[in-house]
Write a protein that holds these residues in place. Structure first.
Motif, PDB file in Angstrom:
ATOM      1  N   GLU A   1      -0.577  11.603  -0.955  1.00  0.00           N
ATOM      2  CA  GLU A   1      -1.273  12.130   0.315  1.00  0.00           C
ATOM      3  C   GLU A   1      -1.071  11.796   1.515  1.00  0.00           C
ATOM      4  O   GLU A   1      -0.938  12.171   2.425  1.00  0.00           O
ATOM      5  N   ARG A   2      -0.730  10.463   1.497  1.00  0.00           N
ATOM      6  CA  ARG A   2      -0.227   9.600   2.714  1.00  0.00           C
ATOM      7  C   ARG A   2       1.190   9.182   2.375  1.00  0.00           C
ATOM      8  O   ARG A   2       1.538   8.674   1.360  1.00  0.00           O
ATOM      9  N   ARG A   3       1.669   8.767   3.687  1.00  0.00           N
ATOM     10  CA  ARG A   3       2.982   8.456   3.749  1.00  0.00           C
ATOM     11  C   ARG A   3       3.118   7.098   3.000  1.00  0.00           C
ATOM     12  O   ARG A   3       2.538   5.991   3.193  1.00  0.00           O
ATOM     13  N   PRO A   4       3.834   6.754   1.627  1.00  0.00           N
ATOM     14  CA  PRO A   4       3.896   5.279   1.125  1.00  0.00           C
ATOM     15  C   PRO A   4       4.631   4.696   1.694  1.00  0.00           C
ATOM     16  O   PRO A   4       5.553   4.873   2.651  1.00  0.00           O
ATOM     17  N   LEU A   5       4.329   3.341   1.785  1.00  0.00           N
ATOM     18  CA  LEU A   5       4.961   1.994   2.378  1.00  0.00           C
ATOM     19  C   LEU A   5       5.144   1.047   1.469  1.00  0.00           C
ATOM     20  O   LEU A   5       4.405   0.425   0.787  1.00  0.00           O
TER      21      LEU A   5
ATOM     22  N   VAL B   1      -4.313  -1.827   4.592  1.00  0.00           N
ATOM     23  CA  VAL B   1      -4.935  -2.683   3.967  1.00  0.00           C
ATOM     24  C   VAL B   1      -4.292  -3.073   2.720  1.00  0.00           C
ATOM     25  O   VAL B   1      -3.940  -2.161   1.864  1.00  0.00           O
ATOM     26  N   ALA B   2      -4.189  -4.542   2.322  1.00  0.00           N
ATOM     27  CA  ALA B   2      -3.234  -4.717   1.306  1.00  0.00           C
ATOM     28  C   ALA B   2      -4.370  -5.505   0.209  1.00  0.00           C
ATOM     29  O   ALA B   2      -4.834  -6.662   0.744  1.00  0.00           O
ATOM     30  N   TYR B   3      -4.422  -5.090  -1.092  1.00  0.00           N
ATOM     31  CA  TYR B   3      -5.553  -5.704  -1.769  1.00  0.00           C
ATOM     32  C   TYR B   3      -4.321  -6.343  -2.458  1.00  0.00           C
ATOM     33  O   TYR B   3      -3.581  -5.988  -3.392  1.00  0.00           O
ATOM     34  N   GLU B   4      -4.729  -7.867  -2.472  1.00  0.00           N
ATOM     35  CA  GLU B   4      -3.837  -8.965  -3.243  1.00  0.00           C
ATOM     36  C   GLU B   4      -4.731  -9.916  -3.799  1.00  0.00           C
ATOM     37  O   GLU B   4      -5.086 -10.925  -3.115  1.00  0.00           O
ATOM     38  N   PRO B   5      -4.985  -9.771  -5.130  1.00  0.00           N
ATOM     39  CA  PRO B   5      -5.783 -10.642  -6.002  1.00  0.00           C
ATOM     40  C   PRO B   5      -5.130 -11.960  -5.924  1.00  0.00           C
ATOM     41  O   PRO B   5      -3.930 -12.028  -6.258  1.00  0.00           O
ATOM     42  N   ILE B   6      -5.658 -13.122  -5.626  1.00  0.00           N
ATOM     43  CA  ILE B   6      -5.059 -14.325  -5.152  1.00  0.00           C
ATOM     44  C   ILE B   6      -4.385 -14.859  -6.642  1.00  0.00           C
ATOM     45  O   ILE B   6      -3.267 -15.501  -6.575  1.00  0.00           O
TER      46      ILE B   6
ATOM     47  N   VAL C   1      -5.677   5.805   6.130  1.00  0.00           N
ATOM     48  CA  VAL C   1      -5.377   4.444   5.868  1.00  0.00           C
ATOM     49  C   VAL C   1      -4.459   4.235   4.436  1.00  0.00           C
ATOM     50  O   VAL C   1      -4.888   4.794   3.884  1.00  0.00           O
ATOM     51  N   GLN C   2      -3.540   3.203   4.987  1.00  0.00           N
ATOM     52  CA  GLN C   2      -2.501   3.223   3.731  1.00  0.00           C
ATOM     53  C   GLN C   2      -3.176   1.799   2.706  1.00  0.00           C
ATOM     54  O   GLN C   2      -3.178   0.901   3.627  1.00  0.00           O
ATOM     55  N   VAL C   3      -3.321   2.107   1.706  1.00  0.00           N
ATOM     56  CA  VAL C   3      -3.898   0.887   0.949  1.00  0.00           C
ATOM     57  C   VAL C   3      -2.781   0.368  -0.009  1.00  0.00           C
ATOM     58  O   VAL C   3      -2.284   1.009  -0.756  1.00  0.00           O
ATOM     59  N   LEU C   4      -2.182  -1.086   0.055  1.00  0.00           N
ATOM     60  CA  LEU C   4      -1.332  -1.234  -0.737  1.00  0.00           C
ATOM     61  C   LEU C   4      -1.736  -2.255  -1.845  1.00  0.00           C
ATOM     62  O   LEU C   4      -2.885  -3.048  -1.609  1.00  0.00           O
ATOM     63  N   TYR C   5      -1.047  -2.525  -2.831  1.00  0.00           N
ATOM     64  CA  TYR C   5      -1.442  -3.438  -3.765  1.00  0.00           C
ATOM     65  C   TYR C   5      -0.356  -4.575  -3.681  1.00  0.00           C
ATOM     66  O   TYR C   5       0.918  -4.458  -3.564  1.00  0.00           O
ATOM     67  N   GLY C   6      -0.814  -5.896  -3.901  1.00  0.00           N
ATOM     68  CA  GLY C   6       0.110  -7.041  -3.791  1.00  0.00           C
ATOM     69  C   GLY C   6      -0.304  -8.190  -4.902  1.00  0.00           C
ATOM     70  O   GLY C   6      -1.456  -8.340  -5.172  1.00  0.00           O
ATOM     71  N   GLY C   7       0.992  -8.562  -5.292  1.00  0.00           N
ATOM     72  CA  GLY C   7       0.759  -9.599  -6.413  1.00  0.00           C
ATOM     73  C   GLY C   7       1.566  -9.381  -7.451  1.00  0.00           C
ATOM     74  O   GLY C   7       1.574  -8.684  -8.258  1.00  0.00           O
TER      75      GLY C   7
ATOM     76  N   VAL D   1      -3.462   4.055  -4.230  1.00  0.00           N
ATOM     77  CA  VAL D   1      -2.475   3.098  -4.109  1.00  0.00           C
ATOM     78  C   VAL D   1      -1.197   3.749  -3.277  1.00  0.00           C
ATOM     79  O   VAL D   1      -0.578   4.457  -3.942  1.00  0.00           O
ATOM     80  N   ASP D   2      -0.938   3.335  -1.947  1.00  0.00           N
ATOM     81  CA  ASP D   2       0.149   3.833  -1.276  1.00  0.00           C
ATOM     82  C   ASP D   2       1.364   3.205  -1.212  1.00  0.00           C
ATOM     83  O   ASP D   2       2.216   3.513  -0.361  1.00  0.00           O
ATOM     84  N   GLY D   3       1.446   1.919  -1.699  1.00  0.00           N
ATOM     85  CA  GLY D   3       2.616   1.399  -1.862  1.00  0.00           C
ATOM     86  C   GLY D   3       2.185  -0.101  -2.358  1.00  0.00           C
ATOM     87  O   GLY D   3       1.359  -0.581  -2.890  1.00  0.00           O
ATOM     88  N   ALA D   4       3.290  -0.911  -1.708  1.00  0.00           N
ATOM     89  CA  ALA D   4       3.074  -2.371  -2.325  1.00  0.00           C
ATOM     90  C   ALA D   4       3.414  -3.528  -1.027  1.00  0.00           C
ATOM     91  O   ALA D   4       4.305  -2.948  -0.384  1.00  0.00           O
TER      92      ALA D   4
END
Ligand code: PGA
Length: 265
Positions: free
Chosen positions: A4-8, A173-178, A215-221, A237-240
């Motif tokens: 739905e959103r432009r991935p990043l 916003v990037a969700y990055e579990p430490i 809002v683009q929400v990314l996952y990181g980790g 999840v719109d990217g990483a």
């Protein structure tokens, strides 16, 4: 699957790579991703490189005339003046950057960044038209105690006053579990989706429904070529945000191609 959103896909090089490495990296990117360097093409996925501050100008020059964005890993809390060693959001924007990473757990935990300092950096980013990539995420103890959602919501609530009046499309916003950063231990795709949904709902209820859609929400980790599609195929999840695996142009190209292939299904 359509997003739905432009991935990043955002590369966070952290404190790695030297001038010479960066030259060959960008050269390989130009060779491996020709679509990103053609004026009138519009790649389906946005690509962002965040090098150390001192190499922002170099990366900008090497990726000139391309659709690859550049961003900083840090901006000062101050607008300008007698702040030895600091680099302002205005300077970062002046170098042609579009994004800045803010509130990364390494900044929070190793350099003692507080929520207030993070908020002031967000404010500086907005004031100079940089899109902030706000990083949130819980530590292992919090996850084991099953308190990860309230932890992340508290981090978001702490920034509400800075995010309250943004326009659509100006926030990542990037969700990055430490416990998953640089460890090779990943959150599951379901965990990432659940948290991305929670973040989007928070934006919807606290900021605006318009921004929650954009809002683009990314996952990181520990994202890499072998697992990126699991995350990328989640609806919220719109990217990483990618650390270790973004340090080689080959792996960056492989991740991008895996996501592009997923989009064409
Ligand atoms: P990693 O880092 O991909 O090396 O786990 C991600 C990040 O810290 O942004």
């Amino acid at each position: 699957m359509m997003h739905e959103r432009r991935p990043l896909l955002a590369a966070n090089w952290k404190q790695n790579l030297l001038w010479h490495d960066i030259e060959s990296y960008c050269e390989d990117l130009r060779a491996g991703l020709p679509d990103y360097f053609v004026e009138d093409s519009e790649p389906a996925i946005d690509l962002l490189i965040c090098p150390p501050l001192c190499y922002l100008g170099l990366v900008g020059a090497l990726l000139e005339d391309s659709h690859v964005y550049s961003g900083s890993q840090l901006v000062s809390m101050e607008g300008g003046g007698a702040f030895t060693g600091e680099v302002s959001a205005q300077m970062v924007a002046d170098l042609g950057c579009d994004y800045t990473i803010i509130g990364h757990s390494e900044r929070r935990n190793l350099f003692g960044e507080t929520e207030e300092q993070i908020g002031r950096r967000i404010q500086q980013a907005f004031d100079h038209d940089l899109v902030p990539i706000l990083c949130v995420g819980e530590d292992l103890e919090t996850r084991r105690a099953g308190r990860e959602q309230s932890f992340v919501l508290r981090q978001l609530d702490a920034q509400l006053q800075y995010l309250g009046d943004i326009d659509a499309g100006e926030l990542v916003v990037a969700y990055e579990p430490i416990w998953a950063i640089g460890t090779g231990e990943n959150a599951s795709a379901e965990d990432a989706q659940q948290m991305a949904r929670l973040i989007r709902e928070w934006v919807g209820s606290k900021v605006s429904s318009k921004v929650s859609e954009s809002v683009q929400v990314l996952y990181g980790g520990s994202v890499k070529a072998g697992n990126i599609v699991e995350y990328f195929s989640q609806p919220d999840v719109d990217g990483a945000l990618i650390g270790g695996a973004s340090l080689s142009s080959e792996s960056m190209i492989a991740m991008l191609q895996a996501c592009l292939a997923q989009l064409r299904i």
